[in-house]
Design a protein around this motif. Structure first.
Motif, mmCIF file in Angstrom:
data_model
loop_
_atom_site.group_PDB
_atom_site.id
_atom_site.type_symbol
_atom_site.label_atom_id
_atom_site.label_comp_id
_atom_site.label_asym_id
_atom_site.label_seq_id
_atom_site.Cartn_x
_atom_site.Cartn_y
_atom_site.Cartn_z
ATOM 1 N N ALA A 119 -44.459 12.606 15.825
ATOM 2 C CA ALA A 119 -44.976 11.967 16.951
ATOM 3 C C ALA A 119 -45.302 12.575 18.192
ATOM 4 O O ALA A 119 -45.577 13.859 18.917
ATOM 5 C CB ALA A 119 -45.106 10.557 17.618
ATOM 6 N N GLY A 357 -47.484 5.674 13.865
ATOM 7 C CA GLY A 357 -48.569 5.654 14.992
ATOM 8 C C GLY A 357 -48.043 4.913 16.186
ATOM 9 O O GLY A 357 -49.015 5.097 17.061
ATOM 10 N N ASP A 360 -47.500 7.506 18.606
ATOM 11 C CA ASP A 360 -47.894 8.204 18.604
ATOM 12 C C ASP A 360 -48.935 7.912 20.291
ATOM 13 O O ASP A 360 -49.466 6.807 19.709
ATOM 14 C CB ASP A 360 -49.276 8.452 18.466
ATOM 15 N N GLY A 363 -52.095 6.584 19.240
ATOM 16 C CA GLY A 363 -52.121 5.810 17.765
ATOM 17 C C GLY A 363 -52.692 6.182 16.984
ATOM 18 O O GLY A 363 -52.686 5.894 15.603
ATOM 19 N N ARG A 364 -52.473 7.832 16.054
ATOM 20 C CA ARG A 364 -52.734 8.634 15.429
ATOM 21 C C ARG A 364 -51.974 8.046 14.067
ATOM 22 O O ARG A 364 -51.096 8.200 14.411
ATOM 23 C CB ARG A 364 -53.146 10.114 15.789
ATOM 24 N N ARG A 365 -52.406 8.314 13.296
ATOM 25 C CA ARG A 365 -51.452 7.419 11.853
ATOM 26 C C ARG A 365 -51.254 9.089 11.138
ATOM 27 O O ARG A 365 -51.966 9.956 11.299
ATOM 28 C CB ARG A 365 -52.021 6.711 11.414
#
Lengths: 493, 493
Positions: A119, A357, A360, A363-365
Motif C-alpha cells: 500500500a 485495501g 490504502d 481502499g484499493r484492493r
C-alpha cells in the motif's frame, strides 16, 4: 498453527520459574547475575546454524525457482499498523517502551508488513518471498518447536490474475519443499473460506457467529467432534441441530469429485458463496493434476485456519509420519506425552484479497495469495534427525589445515595460508607459534577437515608440501606450484 | 563510527516532523492513517535486496574461507545483560514495554550478546561470525547510511592464543573483503589501547581523565587539532602543557619503524603499558608483512575508537576515495555538504580481553579479538554505484519464461513449467489464461529473463518448443527431450 494449553505445561512452567529463582540466589542467598536468554527464545549454536542454513537454502532455492524477488521490512512497525489485524491474538503483540517518539510494536507476522509495504509503495503486482523473525508473547512450548521469537518463510503473489493459477503455484511450492526436505510423507489439506461461510449459512448458523464457530471448527485437528460440538452448543450457544449438520459436512474429505458432489448437494448449492468456492476448488484441482501433485492434496471441509484475513482458498500441510519423530523428541526431553502430539502442521496459507485495501487510503484492493513455511518445526525435526544420524554435522567448510611438523615455522605457515586464502581455499591454522603435530591432526579429526598441508624443513628445501588425507592417513609430496589445484581437485568434487 | 551533530541536521529534522504532521491532517483536517516505517528504519525493495545479497555473499564467503562457524542470538536480551556495557551510549538502547514478565531490551551490538553466549555456555575457544540487525535510538542520518535499525557483520576469535596471530588474521580479513568489494582505495589504521593509555600517563593526564580525554582524541578524524585541544583544555580541564604533548604524539603515523622509534622514545618508554603495546604492534606488522597487506595498514596514534571494552590492539578501515561517492550522494539528496564528509569508515574492531569475564560468575577471562564490517555504508555506496551504472540490477534469477503464441494453451504451459521446475530450472509464466505473446515478451525484457519457451499448436504437434533468445530475438525449435539440457547450456555458463 496454534495449540490448546495442557495443564501439565502450566505445572512445568511453574517449576521452571521456581528453579530459576533458586538459581538467582547464590550459596549465601545473595542475588547473582542471571545468564540466560529471554523466556521463549534461544541461541542457535554452530551445529544448529549449519542445519538451519541447509533448510533455508532448500526453501530459498525453491522460491527463486518460481521467480520470486525478496524484500525486507523493519523488525518493528508503528503500533497502529498492527492494530485491528489479528483479532484476539493482538494481546500477544510485543510493544516497545515509550521512550519519547513513535509508539512501536514488534512484527507479529510477515503478512501485515507485506500489505503495508504494498500500500505504501502503491505496488499492485509482485511475487516476493520474505524470511525473517516474528514475535509473539505466547506460552512457549520449545520442545515442540514453538517459540516467542521464530522464523517465518513467506512466499506471496500479489496481483489481479486469472482464478486459481497463482493459488495452484503456492501448493506446488509446498509440495516441492516438503519433498526436497525429505521429512516423510505429508498431506496438504485444502478448503475455502467461502465454502465454510456458505456451509455455516445453510446449516443455520447466525451471521454474527460465523467467526467464532469457525474458530471452534479449527480445533478439530486436536479435539474430537464430540468435544467440538459441545463447545459449539454449550459455550457458543449454537442449536444442536445446526451443530449436527455442520458435523456431517466437516467429516467430508476428497478431491475434485467431492467438490462436484457438493455443487449438486441440495443444501450447499443454495449458497452462492459456497458454489463460488466449490467451482474454484474444482479449477484448483485441475491445475494441480497438471502439476502432478494431487496425490498429496485433499479437499477437507474441516480445515478452517484461525486468521481473520483469509477470503478464499486456504491450505495447510501436515506431516503424516510425525509421530515417530515426536516420540524421539519426547523421550529425549522428558516432557509429558501430550506435548508431542501435533508437530504435524508445517506449512499453511491462503488467499487474502482484502488486507492491502485496509492500508490504502482509497481502499484499493490488491488480491493476494501466499504460503508460510513453518520452519521452526522443520528445524526441530531436522535437528532430531541429525542427532540420530551417525554422520557428524560439520559447522565449517574448511578444506585444509596448514600445519607444521617442527618448531619455528610459524612464518612459513602464515605465508602459505595467505596464498591459499588468496586463491579462495578455505583454510585454517592453529594460533600457536609451535603447535604439536598431533594436536593439529586431532583438530582436523574433530572438525572434519579433510586435508592437512604439512610443512617441515625438508619440504621447504624441496619446494613441496606434504599433503595428508585425514581419513586415510595417506601422505604425498606436492610441489608448491601444484598445491592449489590439487586441493581443489580433492575437495571440490 | 559516530559523528558530531550538525546544526543543519537538526533543522532538517524539525522540517521533516512538521511535514509529517501536515501529512497526517487530510484535506479536511481529519487525522488519517500514516503509512510509513518507524523513524530511522526503512524497507528494502527487491533491487536493494539483490545488492545486499551480493555484498553479504562476498563477506560470508570470506568469513567461511577463514574457517568461521556462525551463531545466532535473540533480537532482545534481558535488560540487565546490556546494563553497564556501553557507557554513555546506554541511553540509546531500545527497551521493550513491561507487559508482565522479564524486562527486555533490543540488542545494541553483537559483541555483548556474543560475550553472554560464551559465558553462558562456558565456551573458551571459538571462531564465529554473526550477521544480524542491531538497534540504536540515535539521530538517524539515512542519506549517510546511518539508521536506527542496521546490520552488523561481526567476525571474532575467542581463545587464549599466541600474541597477534588472530589479530593479524582479522586485519587480513578486512583487507580481503574491501579488496573484493571493489570500493576504491582504503587504509586500515591501527593503534593499541595500551599505547594510548601509556601516552596519556607520560603526558601527565590524571588517571581519572584517561577515558574522557580518549573520547576527545577519537574526534580527530572530524575536528581539527586546535578544536580538539580546546575541548581538552577548556571543557575537560587538562593542562595546556599535557595537551601539547599529546598533540605531538597523535600527529604521528607510520609502520613498524614508528613502533621501533617510539620504543626508544625517552618519554614513551617510561610506560610499561605503552611498551607492551608497541612490541605487539611490531609483531603485528611482521605478520602483516607475511600476509602482504602492509601497503594498506598504517600505525596511527590518533586512532582511539569509542567503546570502553577494548583492551589491546584497535583498528578502523576508511575508504580514501569516498569523497567522489559522497559528492554524488549529496547532489542526489540535496542535503547539506557536511553530511557527506566522512562516509569513510567501513570496518572497525579490536581486542577485548575483559568482556566475557564480566558475564562469568567466577570472572574467568576469555581473550577475544574481532572485527565488524560497516555494512550499511557499503550498501549505500554499492547502491549508488548501481544507480550510476548503465547495467540493470536483476532482482530474480529466472532463466526462462514459458509462453504461448495462441489462445487456450494454459494447460500446456502449466504442464511444461512443472517439468522445468522439477528439473531445477528457474521459470515463470504469466498468470493469465490467454496472455498476449507481446506482453509475455515485454515482461522478459523488463525482468531481464534471457530465454522464452514458446508453445503453439504446431510446436505441440511436432513435439518441440520454440526457444527464443530475448537479447538477439533468435528462435530455434528444440525437441522436448532436449529442452532442459539446452536451457542449462545457455544459461548456466
Amino acid at each position: 498453527i496454534r495449540h490448546v494449553n495442557q495443564p501439565f505445561v502450566a505445572i512445568d512452567e511453574e517449576v521452571a520459574k521456581l528453579l530459576e529463582l533458586k538459581a538467582q540466589l547464590g550459596d549465601d542467598g545473595k542475588t547473582q547475575f542471571v545468564l540466560k536468554t529471554p523466556k521463549g527464545t534461544r541461541d542457535y549454536n554452530p551445529k544448529q546454524m549449519a542445519i538451519r542454513e541447509k533448510v533455508f537454502n532448500t526453501i530459498i532455492r525453491c522460491f527463486k525457482r518460481h521467480g520470486a524477488e525478496t524484500i525486507d521490512t523493519p523488525v518493528f512497525e508503528l503500533k497502529e499498523t498492527l492494530t485491528g489485524k489479528y483479532g484476539e491474538d493482538s494481546k500477544l503483540i510485543y510493544d516497545l517502551k515509550d521512550q519519547g517518539g513513535e509508539l512501536l510494536s514488534l512484527r507479529y507476522d510477515l503478512t501485515v508488513p507485506f500489505a503495508r509495504y504494498l500500500a505504501m509503495n502503491k505496488i499492485t503486482n509482485i511475487k516476493r518471498y520474505h524470511i525473517a523473525k516474528v514475535y509473539r508473547r505466547d506460552n512457549p512450548a520449545m520442545t515442540r518447536g514453538r517459540y516467542r521469537e521464530f522464523y517465518q518463510c513467506d512466499f506471496d503473489i500479489a496481483g489481479q490474475y486469472d482464478a486459481m493459477i497463482p493459488d495452484a503455484e503456492c501448493l506446488k511450492i509446498v509440495h516441492e519443499i516438503l519433498n526436497e526436505l525429505d521429512l516423510g510423507d505429508f498431506r496438504i489439506k485444502v478448503n475455502d473460506r467461502r465454502i465454510l461461510d456458505g456451509m455455516f449459512a445453510v446449516c443455520g448458523v447466525p451471521d454474527d457467529k460465523f467467526r467464532t464457530i469457525c474458530s471452534t471448527v479449527d480445533k478439530l485437528d486436536k479435539m474430537s467432534w464430540e468435544d467440538v460440538k459441545k463447545e459449539m452448543v454449550n459455550e457458543k450457544g449454537l442449536s444442536e441441530e445446526a451443530a449436527d449438520q455442520i458435523g456431517e459436512y466437516v467429516s467430508m474429505q476428497g478431491g475434485m469429485d467431492l467438490a462436484e458432489r457438493l455443487l449438486q448437494d441440495h443444501k450447499m448449492s443454495q449458497s452462492k458463496q459456497a458454489c463460488a468456492g466449490l467451482s474454484d476448488i474444482k479449477l484448483l484441482f485441475k491445475y494441480l493434476q497438471l502439476f502432478h501433485v494431487t496425490d498429496k492434496v485433499v479437499f477437507d471441509l474441516s480445515l478452517a485456519r484461525g486468521l481473520d484475513y483469509y477470503t478464499g482458498v486456504i491450505y495447510e500441510a501436515v506431516l503424516t509420519q510425525a509421530g515417530t519423530v515426536s516420540a524421539a523428541n519426547e523421550a529425549q526431553n522428558d516432557t509429558n506425552a501430550e506435548e508431542s502430539v501435533s508437530v504435524g502442521s508445517v506449512a499453511g496459507g491462503g488467499r487474502y484479497d482484502g488486507l492491502v485495501g485496509m492500508f490504502d487510503p482509497k481502499g484499493r484492493r490488491v488480491p493476494c495469495v501466499g504460503v508460510s513455511i513453518g520452519i521452526e518445526r522443520i528445524f526441530s525435526i531436522m535437528e532430531q534427525k541429525a542427532e540420530a544420524s551417525p554422520q557428524k554435522v560439520r559447522t565449517t567448510e574448511v578444506q585444509i589445515m596448514v600445519a607444521s611438523a617442527q618448531k619455528n615455522l610459524l612464518e612459513e605457515r602464515l605465508q602459505l595460508i595467505s596464498e591459499l586464502w588468496n586463491a579462495g581455499i578455505k583454510a585454517e591454522l592453529m594460533y600457536k607459534k609451535n603447535p604439536k603435530l598431533l594436536s593439529q591432526l586431532q583438530y582436523c579429526e574433530e572438525a572434519g577437515i579433510p586435508l592437512v598441508a604439512i610443512l617441515g624443513e625438508q619440504e621447504l628445501k624441496d619446494g613441496v608440501v606434504k599433503l595428508r588425507v585425514v581419513a586415510t592417513r595417506e601422505e604425498v609430496d606436492i610441489s608448491r606450484a601444484d598445491l592449489i589445484s590439487e586441493i581443489k581437485r580433492r575437495t571440490e568434487a
